[in-house]
Design an enzyme around this catalytic site. Structure first.
Site, PDB file in Angstrom:
ATOM      1  N   PRO A  16       0.839  -1.201   0.000  1.00 41.53           N
ATOM      2  CA  PRO A  16       0.000   0.000   0.000  1.00 41.53           C
ATOM      3  C   PRO A  16       0.872   1.247   0.000  1.00 41.53           C
ATOM      4  CG  PRO A  16       0.070  -0.969   2.196  1.00 41.53           C
ATOM      5  CD  PRO A  16       0.778  -1.928   1.280  1.00 41.53           C
ATOM      6  N   GLN A  70      -6.418  -0.876   3.547  1.00 42.45           N
ATOM      7  CA  GLN A  70      -5.609  -0.512   4.708  1.00 42.45           C
ATOM      8  C   GLN A  70      -6.198   0.693   5.423  1.00 42.45           C
ATOM      9  OE1 GLN A  70      -1.559   1.497   4.755  1.00 42.45           O
ATOM     10  NE2 GLN A  70      -0.946  -0.605   5.246  1.00 42.45           N
ATOM     11  N   CYS A 100       3.867   2.935   8.363  1.00 39.89           N
ATOM     12  CA  CYS A 100       4.182   4.184   7.676  1.00 39.89           C
ATOM     13  C   CYS A 100       5.075   5.069   8.552  1.00 39.89           C
ATOM     14  CB  CYS A 100       2.895   4.937   7.334  1.00 39.89           C
ATOM     15  SG  CYS A 100       3.194   6.514   6.495  1.00 39.89           S
ATOM     16  N   ASN A 200       9.119  -7.319   3.215  1.00 38.21           N
ATOM     17  CA  ASN A 200       9.024  -6.099   2.426  1.00 38.21           C
ATOM     18  C   ASN A 200      10.294  -5.270   2.627  1.00 38.21           C
ATOM     19  OD1 ASN A 200       7.320  -2.981   2.889  1.00 38.21           O
ATOM     20  ND2 ASN A 200       7.785  -3.900   0.918  1.00 38.21           N
ATOM     21  N   ARG A 225       8.086   0.479  -3.823  1.00 37.84           N
ATOM     22  CA  ARG A 225       8.682   1.480  -4.714  1.00 37.84           C
ATOM     23  C   ARG A 225       9.235   0.882  -6.010  1.00 37.84           C
ATOM     24  NH1 ARG A 225      12.997   3.975  -0.964  1.00 37.84           N
ATOM     25  NH2 ARG A 225      12.934   1.840  -0.133  1.00 37.84           N
TER      26      ARG A 225
END
EC number: 1.3.1.-
Length: 321
Positions: A16, A70, A100, A200, A225
């Site tokens: 996300p 999310q 985040c 990740n 990314r």
């Protein structure tokens, strides 16, 4: 890999990313081989749900694949309500954002800032799991700074509270996106829990994907990314994981057709004005490695009509061909 009743077609997930993983981009990545794509982050604050941005993010009409949404916030009650509302809107999986690192998210004690408060993590996760009948997943970082990598502790809390899968970015909050991701903590997390773990961070090639899966023992990997301007990375990694060889590269005309299709989908999804603006950054990513594309990107960014953008792309690719 399975998340509750849902079986992924491949151990590859789209991370996300706010402002990136909208429905057009998710659809494209799924078509290119991703097993699941998680939506952009949605705030748990009901006061923003009626904004155009939130309404688009909550709209799953015609969505392909498993619909994973999310949510982000720090209040257990609001997070539970946000989960219920999004399930009513069509979400099949609810993902909780505790990964985040952005300052504007962290200053509200959301995202990876929550990793400093394990008991609040427990309260939020428990409230969301109890609020909905669909599977709930969690995305975290390895800790809040290199001296406080508490990812294993958070992972155990998540499993105890009923989380069905855990995605771990191999950096701490303090690291933001600097340096290199480390996979030792992800490996330790995988050994500490029995729920599926998704690795990740810095996975940008088929070889790196294979290495991370083997080293960490993770059940799947999540790409963020590296997919910007290169959604066909999922095709490349999937082929490599399944066949042990790299696939024949997509013909350039197919890549170019995909870019034009993506831009047109952005125009349709966002409308002419906003769609044109959002298309600029995606075209910038698509052409960022092309020396010939540098001048073109400057000209493209000055265009303000959908047909001008599509026509410019058509001409640019024709010139290259």
């Amino acid at each position: 890999m399975e998340i509750g009743p849902y079986k992924l077609s491949a151990p590859l997930l789209v991370a996300p990313m706010a402002g990136v993983t909208d429905r057009p981009f998710r659809t494209l990545c799924l078509r290119m081989g991703a097993g699941m794509a998680v939506s952009e982050m949605l705030s748990s604050n009901p006061r923003v749900w009626q904004s155009d941005k939130s309404r688009r993010r909550m709209d799953h009409e015609g969505e392909t694949g498993i619909r994973s949404v999310q949510i982000a916030g720090s209040d257990p009650g609001l997070m539970a309500e946000a989960a219920r509302v999004n399930v009513d809107q069509g979400a099949q999986i609810i993902d909780i954002n505790m990964g985040c690192p952005a300052k504007k998210v962290n200053k509200k004690l959301a995202g990876s800032a929550l990793l400093q408060y394990p008991e609040l993590v427990r309260d939020i996760v428990s409230a969301v799991v109890a609020a909905v009948e669909v599977p709930v997943t969690l995305k975290i970082r390895t800790g809040w700074d290199p001296e406080h990598r508490n990812g294993v502790h958070i992972a155990r809390i998540a499993e105890d509270c009923g989380i069905k899968a855990l995605a771990v970015h191999g950096r701490t909050r303090a690291c933001m996106y600097k340096g290199e991701a480390e996979y030792d903590t992800i490996r330790a997390i995988k050994q500490a829990v029995s729920i599926p773990v998704i690795a990740n961070g810095d996975i940008g090639s088929p070889e790196q994907a294979r290495f991370v899966l083997d080293y960490t023992g993770a059940d799947a990997i999540m790409i963020g990314r590296a997919a910007q301007g290169r959604p066909w990375i999922f095709r490349e990694i999937r082929h490599y994981l399944e066949q042990g060889t790299k696939p024949v590269p997509l013909p350039k005309d197919q890549e170019w057709a995909m870019i034009r299709e993506h831009v047109a989908a952005l125009h349709a999804f966002y409308g002419e004005v906003l769609g044109v603006r959002i298309a600029r950054k995606h075209v910038g990513w698509y052409l960022q490695e092309s020396d010939a594309g540098r001048d073109f990107r400057n000209d493209f960014n000055a265009l303000d009509e959908p047909q001008q953008q599509l026509g410019a792309l058509e001409q640019y690719f024709a010139n290259i061909a």
